[in-house]
Write a protein that holds these residues in place. Structure first.
Motif, PDB file in Angstrom:
ATOM      1  N   ARG A   1       2.867   1.764  -3.532  1.00 33.14           N
ATOM      2  CA  ARG A   1       1.890   2.195  -4.827  1.00 33.14           C
ATOM      3  C   ARG A   1       1.203   3.357  -4.284  1.00 33.14           C
ATOM      4  N   SER A   2       1.632   4.115  -3.333  1.00 36.81           N
ATOM      5  CA  SER A   2       1.123   5.304  -3.043  1.00 36.81           C
ATOM      6  C   SER A   2       1.481   6.270  -4.005  1.00 36.81           C
TER       7      SER A   2
ATOM      8  N   GLU B   1       0.860  -1.233  -0.296  1.00 28.81           N
ATOM      9  CA  GLU B   1      -0.169   0.019   0.119  1.00 28.81           C
ATOM     10  C   GLU B   1       1.020   1.272   0.039  1.00 28.81           C
ATOM     11  N   ILE B   2       2.034   1.209   0.720  1.00 34.42           N
ATOM     12  CA  ILE B   2       2.960   2.290   0.703  1.00 34.42           C
ATOM     13  C   ILE B   2       3.763   2.349  -0.442  1.00 34.42           C
TER      14      ILE B   2
ATOM     15  N   GLU C   1       2.770   6.598   8.013  1.00 33.11           N
ATOM     16  CA  GLU C   1       2.440   5.319   8.130  1.00 33.11           C
ATOM     17  C   GLU C   1       3.299   4.495   9.261  1.00 33.11           C
TER      18      GLU C   1
ATOM     19  N   VAL D   1       5.240  10.655   2.074  1.00 28.59           N
ATOM     20  CA  VAL D   1       4.988   9.749   2.754  1.00 28.59           C
ATOM     21  C   VAL D   1       6.011   9.522   3.943  1.00 28.59           C
TER      22      VAL D   1
ATOM     23  N   THR E   1       9.539  10.603   0.238  1.00 33.41           N
ATOM     24  CA  THR E   1       9.429   9.276   1.034  1.00 33.41           C
ATOM     25  C   THR E   1      10.414   9.322   2.318  1.00 33.41           C
TER      26      THR E   1
ATOM     27  N   ARG F   1       9.546   1.747  -3.547  1.00 33.41           N
ATOM     28  CA  ARG F   1       8.336   3.197  -3.840  1.00 33.41           C
ATOM     29  C   ARG F   1       8.952   3.631  -5.034  1.00 33.41           C
TER      30      ARG F   1
END
Length: 697
Positions: free
Chosen positions: A201-202, A198-199, A526, A208, A494, A225
């Motif tokens: 593909r953000s 999920e992270i 996150e 993030v 990130t 990422r």
């Protein structure tokens, strides 16, 4: 869930053997990849390039394409398979229901253009990581493959429509996570978990921040990422650029093969020190001075100091052109200067704009007198001697390094611009004791270089990239965060780190505060709490320190089935016999070298020379942090100060008390110890003669 393995050295399998079928697909896929590479190598661009510049660019792009299509013999070309119940709604899935896709590190197609392996980043691959019993995502079968070297030796099926199978634990997944390693960090593309995916593909537009304890995979998530963003936004990031920032060169060397293994060859890597290398760093600060220099208040001190060079004009400017004299009065000049100050643009940009503003005032007078001047006249007036003299007096150029040097050596200059920001004691702390003749002769510290970078940005805007990954971020000062933030003002970031592993006196207290300094206050935070790499007993033992170093932080919960190996050994050596305790340490190392995988001997920095001698006396060769281990040399001797971000299959941790005592304060020392305790993947032996820190009791 069913698992099947086979011995590749045995007799050939029959044609109806699923494992033989999968091996056949692997062989055909490798042949297709070779054909793709040969096609790229044989491209003739002589008739498609207009000039030599285009030819050079195209040659470079083709070269990168050829490198990206390399077939790494020991790296599986695909690691999974998805059998959909229906055709996914994407271009690749046109046709009959029940599409089948092999998931791998890169896309491979056959001579007709049909896909044989799908890139793990493609939308159709997403269910490989996220499909579950509760949400099968239209997947009937998920198959994982096991490899020995480059040979496909096993497969494992999950029928997601069967609750019993879907709830089972994947044995191949566990084996891949826990597999011993020799060499640099590997990618985790075959083992990405749903919360990690999920992270990964953000979207590119948002920043993030990932808080993750040891073994949660935060570094791998950040790197994957980058790979995903380059896949999804290739053209945009090709223009704006991407950058991975790590804490030191050893760490960057350790991770440098991850992105190339995923086919991404152009991502740059650097440390914060690399970013701010405007001067040569030859000195150092004590902790109190470094903390003050790294404080965000210094940004305002520098801003005041830069703008103090502006002097409001008191004399008019007289421009002579031919027989005419054009006079710009002092009050009009003052108005121009105040407008530039109010616009709050970069100091250097205003310095360049001021002569044009003055020239424009002259042109207005010319037009009123009946002349018709054009842009060439305005440029000529801006270069007029009188105008240049006025600009030099009113808005002189500023050298950032000289400015910082004056702040650090001139008590009155510092006091004037630190008033209300730094008290007298703080000002005294950062002032240099001895005068310095020039910028080149100064013994700049790392914190000084960051101040110069801030001043440089006040004068001229720093170039911004499309995306920046900042790893081990918890160790940065507010001023270092600002330095990184300047590199992504128009892009996203990130941020990766663990508040419990902050080992600098200025370590981050909260991610909200850090993200504010970075200029990414709207970033999503996150938290990863599932530990995939550190054994249960090891992380449980290390977590005893958390209440003392990061109260309120959620401890990592190991999800590994293999409990690993953990032991604390108090030395029984005779204290009066020199070297006997070190022999116990070497003995523990020899014991762990009997296992498969890498071994790290971690010790307080002051203990490294002693242990190096002990290893040499025992005839045991070893490497330094960041050097690539091999099958012949699997031991690395690691100073505790360089252990962060690294991991080894087995670790011997020497003298925890010495690790704590090697830091300027108890809390930083305990955080350093927490880092050292959590570098092991399969086993840890703690050896000590001195009593253990009370916090571990």
């Amino acid at each position: 869930m069913s698992t099947l393995s086979d011995d590749p050295s045995g007799p050939p399998s029959t044609s109806d053997d699923p494992l033989a079928h999968e091996r056949g697909h692997l062989a055909h896929s490798r042949s297709a990849l070779r054909a793709m590479r040969e096609d790229a190598e044989n491209l003739d661009i002589r008739d498609v390039t207009a000039n030599w510049v285009n030819a050079e660019v195209l040659h470079r792009q083709i070269g990168e394409r050829i490198k990206a299509l390399a077939d790494l013999s020991h790296t599986p070309l695909f690691f999974g398979r998805l059998d959909y119940l229906h055709a996914p709604g994407i271009d690749l899935a046109e046709g009959a229901e029940g599409e089948r896709f092999y998931i791998g590190r890169r896309h491979v197609h056959d001579a007709g253009g049909d896909p044989m392996v799908i890139d793990w980043r493609a939308p159709v691959s997403q269910p490989f990581y996220r499909a579950s019993k509760k949400d099968p995502m239209d997947v009937g079968l998920r198959r994982r493959f096991g490899y020995t070297g480059g040979d496909l030796t096993a497969y494992e099926d999950e029928h997601l429509s069967d609750p019993a199978e879907a709830a089972a634990t994947s044995k191949l997944l566990q084996q891949e996570i826990e597999r011993p390693r020799v060499g640099p960090m590997r990618d985790i593309v075959a083992t990405i978990q749903p919360e990690q995916d999920e992270i990964v593909r953000s979207g590119l537009s948002g920043s993030v921040c990932v808080q993750g304890g040891p073994g949660t995979g935060k570094t791998a998530v950040g790197l994957h990422r980058v790979a995903y963003l380059l896949y999804a936004h290739r053209e945009r990031l090709a223009r704006t650029g991407t950058l991975v920032i790590g804490p030191n060169k050893s760490f960057l060397h350790y991770i440098e093969q991850v992105l190339p293994a995923l086919g991404e060859l152009e991502v740059k890597q650097a440390t914060v020190d690399d970013l701010v290398a405007h001067v040569e760093v030859r000195g150092s600060d004590d902790a109190p001075a470094a903390v003050i220099k790294g404080d965000a208040r210094m940004a305002q001190v520098l801003r005041r100091a830069v703008r103090s060079h502006v002097t409001l004009p008191t004399e008019p400017v007289v421009v002579v052109r031919g027989s005419r004299r054009w006079r710009v009065p002092a009050y009009e000049l003052e108005q121009i200067v105040r407008e530039l100050l109010d616009r709050d643009i970069r100091y250097g940009a205003a310095h360049q704009a001021l002569p044009q503003r003055i020239a424009h005032a002259v042109l207005v007078q010319m037009e009123r007198s009946g002349e018709a001047p054009d842009d060439r006249v305005q440029d000529a007036v801006a270069r007029n001697t009188a105008v240049k003299a006025a600009v030099k007096a009113v808005w002189p150029q500023v050298d950032p390094a000289k400015l910082v040097l004056r702040l650090l050596t001139d008590a009155d200059f510092l006091a004037a611009h630190a008033e209300g920001l730094l008290d007298e004691a703080e000002q005294k702390e950062i002032l240099w004791a001895k005068p310095v003749r020039s910028v080149k002769s100064a013994k700049w510290s790392a914190a000084d270089a960051v101040l110069i970078d801030e001043a440089t940005d006040l004068v001229q805007r720093t170039h911004s990239l499309g995306h920046v990954v900042l790893d081990e971020a918890q160790d940065l000062s507010p001023m270092q965060y600002r330095a990184v933030g300047r590199r992504c003002t128009t892009g996203s970031a990130t941020v990766l780190g663990d508040l419990a592993q902050g080992t600098t006196p200025w370590a981050t207290r909260s991610w909200e505060e850090a993200l504010g300094h970075l200029g990414k206050g709207d970033a999503v935070v996150e938290e990863l709490t599932a530990g995939f790499r550190v054994p249960t007993d090891v992380i449980t033992y290390a977590s005893r320190l958390l209440p003392h170093i990061a109260p309120g932080l959620t401890p990592v919960a190991s999800v590994r089935e293999n409990p690993g190996f953990f032991e604390v050994r108090a030395s029984t050596a005779d204290a009066d016999v020199v070297g006997t305790a070190d022999a116990d340490v070497v003995g523990a190392v020899e014991e762990l070298l009997g296992q498969e995988g890498s071994v790290g001997l971690i010790a307080a920095d002051a203990r490294i020379p002693v242990l190096a001698e002990a290893l040499a006396a025992a005839g045991r060769t070893y490497l330094g942090p960041g050097e690539e281990t091999t099958a012949e040399t699997r031991l690395t001797l690691v100073p505790a100060s360089l252990a962060k971000g690294l991991e080894y299959d087995y670790v011997v941790l020497d003298e925890p008390r010495a690790v704590v005592d090697g830091e300027p304060d108890e809390r930083t020392g305990l955080r350093r110890l927490y880092v050292a305790l959590t570098r092991a993947v399969s086993g840890l032996i703690v050896t000590h003669t001195a009593p253990l820190p009370a916090e571990l009791a």
